[in-house]
Each structure stands twice: as structure tokens, then as C-alpha cells.
Write an enzyme that holds these catalytic residues in place. Structure first.
Site, PDB file in Angstrom:
ATOM      1  N   HIS A 352      -1.354   1.288  -8.313  1.00  0.00           N
ATOM      2  CA  HIS A 352      -2.208   0.687  -9.332  1.00  0.00           C
ATOM      3  C   HIS A 352      -2.912  -0.516  -8.712  1.00  0.00           C
ATOM      4  O   HIS A 352      -2.493  -1.035  -7.667  1.00  0.00           O
ATOM      5  CB  HIS A 352      -1.382   0.223 -10.535  1.00  0.00           C
ATOM      6  CG  HIS A 352      -0.838   1.336 -11.365  1.00  0.00           C
ATOM      7  ND1 HIS A 352      -1.646   2.286 -11.962  1.00  0.00           N
ATOM      8  CD2 HIS A 352       0.449   1.650 -11.707  1.00  0.00           C
ATOM      9  CE1 HIS A 352      -0.890   3.134 -12.647  1.00  0.00           C
ATOM     10  NE2 HIS A 352       0.380   2.781 -12.507  1.00  0.00           N
ATOM     11  N   CYS A 393      -7.114   1.737  -8.992  1.00  0.00           N
ATOM     12  CA  CYS A 393      -8.179   1.255  -9.874  1.00  0.00           C
ATOM     13  C   CYS A 393      -8.689  -0.095  -9.378  1.00  0.00           C
ATOM     14  O   CYS A 393      -7.947  -0.886  -8.797  1.00  0.00           O
ATOM     15  CB  CYS A 393      -7.658   1.118 -11.303  1.00  0.00           C
ATOM     16  SG  CYS A 393      -7.302   2.698 -12.111  1.00  0.00           S
TER      17      CYS A 393
END
Length: 511
Positions: A352, A393
Site C-alpha cells: 500500500h 497507490c
């Protein structure tokens, strides 16, 4: 639902149900279903093709007289149910499946109809070809039909002109043996005609799907006359003898380029973050996001694919799962220290993240630019290619206000950043897409491009191919993604050459 329970429910489907099933299908669904069920039956494919052509010219009132599915049940009295249900799942005929007493969600988990290259009973190439039919626009289908018909006119022409039903044309090409499916595992298949067309017209995702399907299932060629060798493409997307793996190895590369060797390629460090927790150390509380980071399902597929591809290139792959931020930094520094006799270093981080940051498994993030500073601070990596691959991301962190952990890494000269290259899954400010079963768009496309182009194209060009391929993809809800690259390469850099005997493992083993 277990596989045993599904088989039990399939047995409740009676052959007398089939006329009603057929009435509930529209013509497009019937065409797709016929293609999936009959496409690998050459003796009956011609007959079904003619039946579909008659139905295409008939009115809707004539449809109740169609017996395509009943004929199929007669031809496969013992196995027709499992083939039919999988085909109905693939075309998304949910209403029909519900009327048959079956649960769509349970069937979806069993048959994976949304994964183009994975099948249970249906021929793998038929499923991949159907997926391609669904992906192409009407204009793309029309151009494809016209181009292939113009260049491959064999026998009497097919007197059908509606490219919306591309499967009808594919059935025609199968019966004319312009393309061949081979046996049940695609041994002896020949879909090079389609691969060449897709590559030449920048439909790389469709070409890759066919290549991966054959590579995933075929083990050997059935006969010398119908080999399943899939030739790499030249710079214009044309496959020929000069672009075979052997010939590609002798094709000239750019002059004054840096060419890495298999013997000393270097370390490929893969940091794979799947499971996350919140570090309990009070010193790190300021770095934690306010919410728990979710599980990253599908990331193991990316890790395995990266491991296979970089091992194929000669890299010493070191893969680590679920590292906290300090362990990440430790392994990166250790890889740098051990790169004295190596020609390059690759660091892949799957996690992430937010803009210019990636999380450790303890939910503490590192700044990506700081990681690059670490790589560039080691003298034994001076002017050597240093590739950082980030699957994470990169949205602005306006709500969480998380802070990256500060890394102490000093550089004294801008020249230390020479041959530093970053490949990001997405441009800054946007999320990165990842399939929970088959892996991320970016990593899978990157590995595909390396396998296909590393013998002929330098790294920067390979990354350009990846950007184009990913940008052309669309998710179920029309999601899009555009990768980003940046760096300071002072010359073209080529990955080590591979030979035809190097094993390339398919995208999704073991599913």
C-alpha cells in the site's frame, strides 16, 4: 460451494430444460455459447456455423425451433452439463443459471469466468478468444474481420457481415483452419494469425492473453505441421523467423548501450507486503495512518511472476514477505552492499502507499525518493543501473495525514543519480489497480513485456510498452490506470539476453 456440491446440482439439470434455456438467451448469447461449446469440435463446428447463419437471418419467432443445445447434449451424453454450465458462467447468463437453481456467486468462485486464461472444462483458447471478443469495440471487430478476410481468402466467402458477432467469424476461421486450437491443452495450437494482427494493431493485451494461454496449458506440439510455437514480434509487431528467440539473440542492439550479462546481472530484491498491522511502538505512532491497512490479496501472484522473470534473466532473486519499515531498509542496504561485483540492482516493492511513499507491514511508510537516495549513496553502485519498481497507490494523503519515516542517506554529487530509474504502477495522485486473484495490471504487464521484448528492446522502451498496455486496459467498472517512469539513464540499458530454452512460467500457476 464445493466442487462436489456443484457436480451434485449439475445432475439435476434435465435435457428437457434445454429448449427453455435456449429461449431465455438472446442471439448474442446464443452465438457466444455455441462458440464455446462447439468451437473445438471441428466435425460439428461447420454445421453449427450454418445453424447460426440461418438464425441470424430469421425472425425472433423462429427461435423456439432452434435445437443447438439439445444437439450438444446428444453429442456429449455424459459430460454436457458441466461444459454447458461453465459456458453459461463465462457469458454471464445469470438469469438462466438462477432458473436452473444454481447460485451465481458460488459458480463464479468455482469457474472464475472473469479470468480470461483460466478454465475448468471449456477449451482454454476458446475462453480466451471469447474474452477478446468482449474486450474489442465494434469498430475494432470490424477492422479485424475486414483485414483478416482480405489477407486470407480461402474458398467461398462467408456471406455474413455483422462484426458485432465476432465469434461467428472465429468459427469460420476455425473451420477453414486459419487458426487451430490443438488438443484440450492447446498442444498443436496455431493462433499466430491473430497474435500477429493484434500486435500489429497495438492490441497488446489481446495478443498477450493468447500467448499466455498457450504457454500456461501447452506442454508440447502435437505434430510438426501444427506447432504451438509463439514467435516474438519485431519492432513493427510482425512475427517472423528473424524474431524467433534464437534469432532475436543475434539481432543487433543499439550502439554504445550498456548490456547486462546473465552471469553478473545482480540482485533482484522483492519486498512483498500482503498483511499489515499497526506498530505498537510509541515512537512510531506519529507515522501510523488512522485506519488499518487492508489485506493485499493477489500480491503473491505478482511476487511469483517477478521471481520467475528475473530468475530467467540471471538475477539472484531475494524475496521477502511482510517486512516492517526498518527491515525493508535493512534488506535494501544489504543488497546495495553486496552489489560490488554485480552490474545492476533491481528493487521491487509491492505494498500500500500514498504519494511518494510505500508502507511497511507495520503501517509505517518510507518515502520512495529516500529509498532512491539510499541506492545512489553507495559507491559500489555508482553509474550502475538501479531500477526501483513500485506497485502501490499514489494518491494524496489528505485525510490520513500519515508521515513517511525519515531515512538518513546522503549524496554528495548529482552524478550519483546517473542510471537511476523508477517504474511506478501509477502516476502521482491516483490509485494502483490490483486483481485479487491474478495480480496487478502493472506488474503482470511489466513481466509480459520483459519476457517478450528484453532480447531486442532496452529497458526504457520496455517500460514505454508497459505504459501503453496498461493504459489500454479497462476494469469491470471502466477503471483505468496509467503507469509512470522517471530517472536519469545516461545510455540505453539492456537486460541480459535469454535463449529459447529459458523457461517462462505462466502468469497464474496453481489456480
Amino acid at each position: 460451494m464445493s466442487g462436489h456440491n456443484i457436480l451434485t446440482q449439475l445432475e439435476s439439470i434435465d435435457v428437457l430444460d434445454l429448449p427453455y434455456v435456449e429461449r431465455d438467451l438472446n442471439f448474442a448469447q446464443l452465438v457466444s455459447l455455441s462458440f464455446l461449446l462447439y468451437g473445438d469440435e471441428h466435425s460439428t463446428a461447420t454445421y453449427i456455423l450454418q445453424k447460426l447463419l440461418v438464425l441470424a437471418r430469421a425472425t425472433a419467432s423462429d427461435w423456439p425451433h432452434s435445437d443447438i443445445l439439445s444437439q450438444y447434449a446428444k453429442s456429449k451424453p455424459q459430460t454436457w452439463r458441466k461444459y454447458l454450465v461453465e459456458a453459461l458462467c463465462i457469458i454471464g447468463a445469470r438469469q438462466v443459471l438462477r432458473k436452473l437453481g444454481l447460485c451465481w456467486q458460488e459458480l463464479r468462485m468455482h469457474y472464475l469466468p472473469h479470468v480470461g486464461s483460466i478454465r475448468v472444462h471449456i477449451h482454454p483458447l476458446l475462453k480466451s478468444l471469447y474474452t477478446i471478443c468482449e474486450e474489442l469495440t465494434l469498430a475494432q471487430r470490424g477492422r479485424m474481420v475486414l483485414d483478416i478476410k482480405e489477407k486470407n481468402s480461402v474458398g467461398d466467402p462467408l456471406r455474413f457481415y455483422d462484426a458485432e458477432y465476432l465469434e461467428i467469424f472465429l468459427l469460420d476461421w476455425l473451420t477453414r483452419r486459419l487458426i487451430r486450437l490443438g488438443d484440450f491443452n492447446a498442444n498443436g495450437s496455431d493462433v499466430q494469425l491473430l497474435i500477429e494482427y493484434f500486435k500489429f494493431n497495438d492490441l497488446h493485451a489481446q495478443a498477450t492473453l493468447l500467448v499466455d494461454t498457450v504457454n500456461a496449458y501447452a506442454t508440447s506440439s502435437c505434430s510438426p505441421a501444427t506447432p504451438n510455437v509463439l514467435l516474438p514480434m519485431d519492432g513493427n509487431g510482425i512475427a517472423n523467423e528473424s524474431s524467433s528467440p534464437t534469432a532475436a539473440a543475434s539481432r543487433p542492439r543499439a550502439k554504445n548501450a550498456l548490456q547486462l550479462s546473465r552471469e553478473n546481472a545482480g540482485i533482484a530484491l522483492i519486498i512483498n507486503q500482503q498483511e499489515f498491522y499497526r506498530d505498537a511502538n510509541d515512537d512510531y505512532k506519529v507515522y501510523l495512518p488512522p485506519i488499518e491497512l487492508p489485506l493485499r490479496n493477489g500480491t503473491d501472484m505478482d511476487k511469483q511472476r517477478l521471481t520467475n522473470v528475473f530468475s530467467m534473466l540471471g538475477y539472484k532473486v531475494e524475496a521477502h514477505d511482510n517486512l516492517d519499515h526498518l527491515s525493508m531498509l535493512h534488506h535494501i542496504r544489504q543488497a546495495c552492499k553486496r552489489s560490488l561485483l554485480h552490474e545492476s540492482l533491481v528493487v521491487c516493492i509491492l505494498s500500500h502507499g500514498f504519494e511518494d511513499a510505500v508502507y511497511g507491514a507495520n503501517s509505517v511508510a518510507l518515502r520512495i525518493s529516500d529509498i532512491e537516495n539510499v541506492l545512489c549513496s553507495y559507491e559500489n553502485l555508482y553509474e550502475k543501473p538501479k531500477l526501483v519498481v513500485i506497485q502501490a497507490c499514489q494518491q494524496e494523503d489528505k485525510e490520513n495525514n500519515a508521515l513517511p519515516y525519515k531515512i538518513n542517506a546522503s549524496t554528495k554529487s548529482p552524478c550519483q543519480y546517473l542510471n537511476m530509474l523508477r517504474a511506478m504502477s501509477t502516476v502521482p495522485g491516483f490509485p494502483a489497480l490490483r486483481h485479487t486473484q491474478t495480480g496487478s495490471w502493472f506488474i503482470q504487464s511489466l513481466c509480459d513485456a520483459i519476457v517478450e521484448h528484453s532480447n531486442s528492446d532496452h529497458i526504457a522502451d520496455i517500460l514505454t510498452i508497459v505504459i501503453n498496455n496498461v493504459a489500454n486496459k479497462r476494469g469491470n467498472k471502466n477503471e483505468t490506470m496509467v503507469p509512470w517512469t522517471g530517472g536519469a539513464l545516461r545510455q540505453h540499458v539492456y537486460f541480459p539476453r535469454t535463449s529459447a530454452t529459458d523457461k517462462v512460467v505462466p502468469d497464474s500457476p496453481g489456480l
